[in-house]
Design a protein around this motif. Structure first.
Motif, PDB file in Angstrom:
ATOM      1  N   PRO A   1       0.685  -1.313   0.076  1.00 28.76           N
ATOM      2  CA  PRO A   1      -0.089  -0.013  -0.005  1.00 28.76           C
ATOM      3  C   PRO A   1       0.969   1.239   0.006  1.00 28.76           C
ATOM      4  O   PRO A   1       1.887   1.149   0.454  1.00 28.76           O
ATOM      5  CB  PRO A   1      -0.845  -0.156   1.178  1.00 28.76           C
ATOM      6  CG  PRO A   1      -0.054  -1.026   2.011  1.00 28.76           C
ATOM      7  CD  PRO A   1       0.886  -1.913   1.282  1.00 28.76           C
TER       8      PRO A   1
ATOM      9  N   PHE B   1       1.701   5.778   0.132  1.00 32.88           N
ATOM     10  CA  PHE B   1       1.060   6.840   0.965  1.00 32.88           C
ATOM     11  C   PHE B   1       0.293   7.953   0.107  1.00 32.88           C
ATOM     12  O   PHE B   1       1.044   8.041  -1.132  1.00 32.88           O
ATOM     13  CB  PHE B   1       2.160   7.282   1.622  1.00 32.88           C
ATOM     14  CG  PHE B   1       2.894   6.439   2.787  1.00 32.88           C
ATOM     15  CD1 PHE B   1       2.177   5.595   3.385  1.00 32.88           C
ATOM     16  CD2 PHE B   1       4.175   6.684   3.019  1.00 32.88           C
ATOM     17  CE1 PHE B   1       2.683   4.878   4.269  1.00 32.88           C
ATOM     18  CE2 PHE B   1       4.967   5.729   3.936  1.00 32.88           C
ATOM     19  CZ  PHE B   1       3.924   4.859   4.611  1.00 32.88           C
ATOM     20  N   SER B   2      -0.409   8.764   0.416  1.00 31.39           N
ATOM     21  CA  SER B   2      -0.825   9.863  -0.639  1.00 31.39           C
ATOM     22  C   SER B   2       0.204  10.963  -0.662  1.00 31.39           C
ATOM     23  O   SER B   2       0.314  11.672  -1.470  1.00 31.39           O
ATOM     24  CB  SER B   2      -2.270  10.445   0.018  1.00 31.39           C
ATOM     25  OG  SER B   2      -1.828  10.754   1.522  1.00 31.39           O
TER      26      SER B   2
ATOM     27  N   PRO C   1       3.245  10.575   5.743  1.00 28.31           N
ATOM     28  CA  PRO C   1       2.007   9.790   5.617  1.00 28.31           C
ATOM     29  C   PRO C   1       1.368   9.756   6.915  1.00 28.31           C
ATOM     30  O   PRO C   1       1.667  10.377   7.963  1.00 28.31           O
ATOM     31  CB  PRO C   1       2.737   8.426   5.726  1.00 28.31           C
ATOM     32  CG  PRO C   1       4.298   8.674   6.418  1.00 28.31           C
ATOM     33  CD  PRO C   1       4.422  10.296   5.675  1.00 28.31           C
TER      34      PRO C   1
ATOM     35  N   ARG D   1      -2.936   6.448   9.510  1.00 29.07           N
ATOM     36  CA  ARG D   1      -3.693   5.326   9.213  1.00 29.07           C
ATOM     37  C   ARG D   1      -2.799   4.760   8.083  1.00 29.07           C
ATOM     38  O   ARG D   1      -2.760   3.430   8.175  1.00 29.07           O
ATOM     39  CB  ARG D   1      -5.119   5.794   8.737  1.00 29.07           C
ATOM     40  CG  ARG D   1      -5.862   4.671   8.271  1.00 29.07           C
ATOM     41  CD  ARG D   1      -7.016   5.025   7.626  1.00 29.07           C
ATOM     42  NE  ARG D   1      -7.947   4.095   6.990  1.00 29.07           N
ATOM     43  CZ  ARG D   1      -9.192   4.194   6.282  1.00 29.07           C
ATOM     44  NH1 ARG D   1      -9.507   5.335   5.926  1.00 29.07           N
ATOM     45  NH2 ARG D   1      -9.905   3.158   5.757  1.00 29.07           N
ATOM     46  N   GLU D   2      -2.127   5.314   7.276  1.00 31.92           N
ATOM     47  CA  GLU D   2      -1.468   4.944   6.399  1.00 31.92           C
ATOM     48  C   GLU D   2      -0.167   4.064   6.815  1.00 31.92           C
ATOM     49  O   GLU D   2       0.127   2.911   6.606  1.00 31.92           O
ATOM     50  CB  GLU D   2      -1.033   5.924   5.110  1.00 31.92           C
ATOM     51  CG  GLU D   2      -1.999   6.669   4.509  1.00 31.92           C
ATOM     52  CD  GLU D   2      -1.593   7.728   3.709  1.00 31.92           C
ATOM     53  OE1 GLU D   2      -1.840   8.065   2.554  1.00 31.92           O
ATOM     54  OE2 GLU D   2      -0.859   8.576   3.937  1.00 31.92           O
TER      55      GLU D   2
ATOM     56  N   ARG E   1      -1.586   0.663   8.320  1.00 33.54           N
ATOM     57  CA  ARG E   1      -1.681  -0.382   7.232  1.00 33.54           C
ATOM     58  C   ARG E   1      -0.541  -0.740   6.529  1.00 33.54           C
ATOM     59  O   ARG E   1      -0.327  -1.935   6.442  1.00 33.54           O
ATOM     60  CB  ARG E   1      -2.562   0.561   6.234  1.00 33.54           C
ATOM     61  CG  ARG E   1      -2.882  -0.201   4.852  1.00 33.54           C
ATOM     62  CD  ARG E   1      -3.857   0.353   3.705  1.00 33.54           C
ATOM     63  NE  ARG E   1      -2.959   1.440   3.472  1.00 33.54           N
ATOM     64  CZ  ARG E   1      -3.559   2.508   2.448  1.00 33.54           C
ATOM     65  NH1 ARG E   1      -4.963   2.435   2.269  1.00 33.54           N
ATOM     66  NH2 ARG E   1      -2.736   3.503   2.349  1.00 33.54           N
TER      67      ARG E   1
END
Length: 701
Positions: free
Chosen positions: A70, A72-73, A78, A81-82, A85
């Motif tokens: 997954p 990171f935006s 980050p 929550r990221e 995860r």
């Protein structure tokens, strides 16, 4: 003052852990008091099991099985929550083989026995705690699945394996316990990801985000600003790491960490169900508690069971536990018709530093070099140079490097009691820097050394492709909570040999001052081995002043972590792979079982199952040459938990101690089948039973 931080439900709204509000202050008159060892806030988050969950962080079984991690935006910033995860994704896949055909999705995995994706809704409570005599924060967490039945409560401990962070046992004890409907209690055991950037003073909060502010963090080195400035002027871009540099020997308290995590779990359960008039208080007397986990986590749970004076633990089920048993010189270990092993129960640091010194040369041994999977990861010139350096120091014999390599292998197998079954796996572990990283971290930890001591001239820093020290990339540092295993080399930070010939260099590329050749910084590894052996291993002379003092401190630290063998009659199961190349069985599970039989005698309910064709790191089974030689020990760990559960709930007798004989698949393109994985036999054949006969622990071939 302690507070409960109520965090937003993780669901369709997508709120992260930062969406927290104060709840009630700690009330000394309240019936369910927050344990006194909890420091600061407790974060409480509810996961809906649809967009996010306890076990898979919303990824589901398919997401955990995907080779695509997954993202990171914003890779430099980050969100909590990221980070959570990615931490769950990496920690799960570090211990469990998720490759096709290796058993994932068939014999183990979130979806097995549950719904397809295996996402589990429930509550998560997380906080810092301390143990008496230490102010270093230890992370503790309790997960309560919605399937938890307060009328029939159960709890499983999940201390992290290795030096991992709080989610380090999510895929092992965590998965089994959550799927069983039990509360699962975790602790990072005072190790964990906690990294401290000494240049910027940046450290990790409990949720993994970074801060340079004066606020609670997982770890900062015990240095004043002036001392840190002085250190940075000499050694820029260095890091301190919690397990190595906290100066508290965290392993000495691993048992207490687990016991405190159980007490925190009881607080969380009673907090959650306090308003249900149909629920009686949840206590150790009415709750089934299994102490569990693997590797270091398994060892921590064993120590907790030994130290349990409050009746918190009912049973123990562990895999490949890192136990350092008290040395029982009367005991001999005899496998089949082989000569008995009498020099067993060596400390982790003794045999691991021996592997760090000799394995690089042993990788060249003609008897294994062409058969050992992934041995090509160890450069031929470095193998040759290590053999040359060892020969020049009189530590191996032979006319050429083939003979020297065979002698190095002999030293490991015969003098240090490391099973020949591990020989084919040891080269890939050396290439992965396993023994090297353990040697450095544990020498520091046992000796309570600080980052400023730079034991054996070693430090931690990011390095470039040539091995030179470089600033840590901001995006890598931002992700370190989720990518670190807690023991460098990890997450982009390597071991640096500051005294390397020329300049500080990453250890694998280092030339030793004594040899002026790239021999994997052998001088530094010999220094660590000498500290472990309490003598200069090159000339067999006493160590000089400061080194002698550190060796004495290390010896004292090791004495503090020795296991007694007394499980107080608790039903217990150990499963261990005979080919374990990280925790050799002649120094861990085998002598612990023998010690326990002598200490507890007829009152012992410990069973030891030694699994052939199994080893320490199942994740390696996804590679050709490994997956077709070995089976997942993880499968038998879950059997161990099932057996202890049945013993505690239905009074089903535990099967006798035995050797288990699974059959590897012919190649990794052929999926594992039940035929490959025989069960632990309720009534094993006489030729498979493990027995203590007098002073001899007899292990069948």
């Amino acid at each position: 003052m302690k507070r409960i931080m109520i965090c937003a439900l993780i669901g369709a709204t997508g709120f992260g852990l930062s969406a927290c509000n104060d709840s009630n202050d700690d009330n000394p008159t309240a019936e369910n008091q927050i344990p006194g060892f909890i420091q600061g806030d407790i974060r409480h988050t509810r996961y809906d099991g649809i967009t996010d969950d306890l076990l898979t962080a919303g990824l589901g079984a398919s997401g955990l099985g995907s080779a695509i991690a997954p993202a990171f935006s914003d890779e430099r910033n980050p969100s909590p929550r990221e980070l959570r995860r990615l931490a769950i994704y990496n920690n799960y896949r570090a211990l469990v083989d998720t490759s096709p055909g290796g058993g994932y999705g068939e014999f183990f995995g979130p979806g097995v026995g549950k719904n397809t994706e295996g996402m589990i809704p429930g509550h998560e409570y997380i906080a810092y705690m301390t143990v008496p005599g230490s102010s270093v924060p230890v992370t503790v967490m309790a997960q309560v699945p919605d399937s938890f039945d307060p009328q029939s409560p159960c709890m499983v401990t999940a201390p992290s394996s290795g030096s991992r962070g709080i989610y380090g046992a999510i895929g092992t004890a965590g998965e089994w316990g959550l799927k069983k409907g039990c509360a699962v209690v975790y602790t990072d055991k005072g190790s964990g990801t906690g990294s401290h950037n000494l240049d910027t003073n940046t450290a990790q909060r409990i949720d993994g985000t970074l801060t340079a502010a004066d606020e609670p963090v997982q770890f900062r080195a015990e240095l004043s600003d002036a001392e840190r400035d002085e250190f940075n002027a000499l050694w820029p871009n260095r890091f301190a790491w919690k397990h190595a540099h906290s100066k508290v020997n965290p392993e000495a308290d691993w048992g207490r960490h687990v016991l405190q995590s159980i007490e925190f779990g009881f607080w969380a359960l009673n907090e959650q169900f306090a308003n249900d008039n149909n629920v009686d208080p949840i206590t150790p007397e009415n709750t089934l508690v299994i102490a569990s986990s693997v590797s270091n986590g398994g060892g921590a749970s064993v120590r907790a069971a030994e130290q349990d004076t409050k009746g918190l633990i009912d049973g123990v089920a562990v895999s490949e536990p890192n136990v350092n048993p008290v040395v029982d010189t009367r005991l001999a270990i005899k496998q089949g018709s082989k000569a008995p092993v009498t020099r067993h129960s060596r400390s982790l640091l003794e045999y691991t530093t021996a592997l760090a010194v000799y394995q690089g040369c042993a990788n060249n041994a003609p008897s294994i070099r062409d058969q050992a999977p992934l041995n090509n990861l160890n450069p031929q010139n470095v193998r040759d140079n290590i053999c040359n350096s060892l020969a020049n120091k009189g530590l191996v014999a032979g006319a050429d490097n083939d003979e020297r390599a065979e002698d190095a292998l002999r030293i490991l197998n015969e003098e240090f009691g490391i099973q020949p079954e591990q020989n084919l796996l040891a080269p890939v572990h050396f290439a992965s820097k396993v023994a090297q990283s353990i040697s450095m971290t544990y020498a520091n930890a046992y000796g309570r050394a600080g980052v400023e001591d730079r034991v054996c001239g070693l430090s931690f820093a990011a390095t470039d492709t040539a091995g030179a020290v470089t600033p840590f990339a901001p995006e890598k540092e931002a992700a370190a909570f989720a990518t670190s295993n807690g023991i460098p080399p990890t997450a982009g930070v390597d071991i640096v040999y500051d005294a390397a010939d020329g300049q500080p260099t990453a250890l694998p590329a280092s030339a030793s001052p004594s040899s002026n050749q790239a021999d994997y910084g052998l001088d530094a590894l010999l220094c660590l081995h000498s500290l472990a052996m309490d003598r200069n291993v090159v000339d067999d002379a006493p160590l000089p002043g400061t080194e002698a003092a550190l060796a004495k401190a290390i010896s004292q630290g090791i004495s503090e972590i020795r296991a007694t063998g007394d499980l107080q009659g608790k039903p217990a199961v150990f499963v261990t792979g005979r080919a374990d190349a990280i925790l050799p069985i002649n120094h861990t599970s085998r002598p612990y079982y023998g010690l326990n039989q002598r200490v507890e005698g007829a009152n012992s309910e410990l069973r030891y199952y030694e699994v052939l064709n199994a080893h320490h790191l199942d994740v390696l089974n996804g590679f050709p040459g490994i997956g077709d030689r070995y089976v997942p020990l993880h499968h038998y760990y879950f059997q161990a938990l099932d057996l202890v559960w049945e013993r505690l709930t239905n009074n089903t007798p535990l099967p006798p101690s035995q050797v288990v004989r699974p059959t590897p698949r012919p190649d990794i393109s052929t999926p594992l089948a039940l035929a490959n994985l025989p069960v632990i036999a309720p009534e094993p054949a006489e030729g498979d039973k493990i027995l203590l006969v007098g002073d001899e622990l007899r292990i069948p071939e």
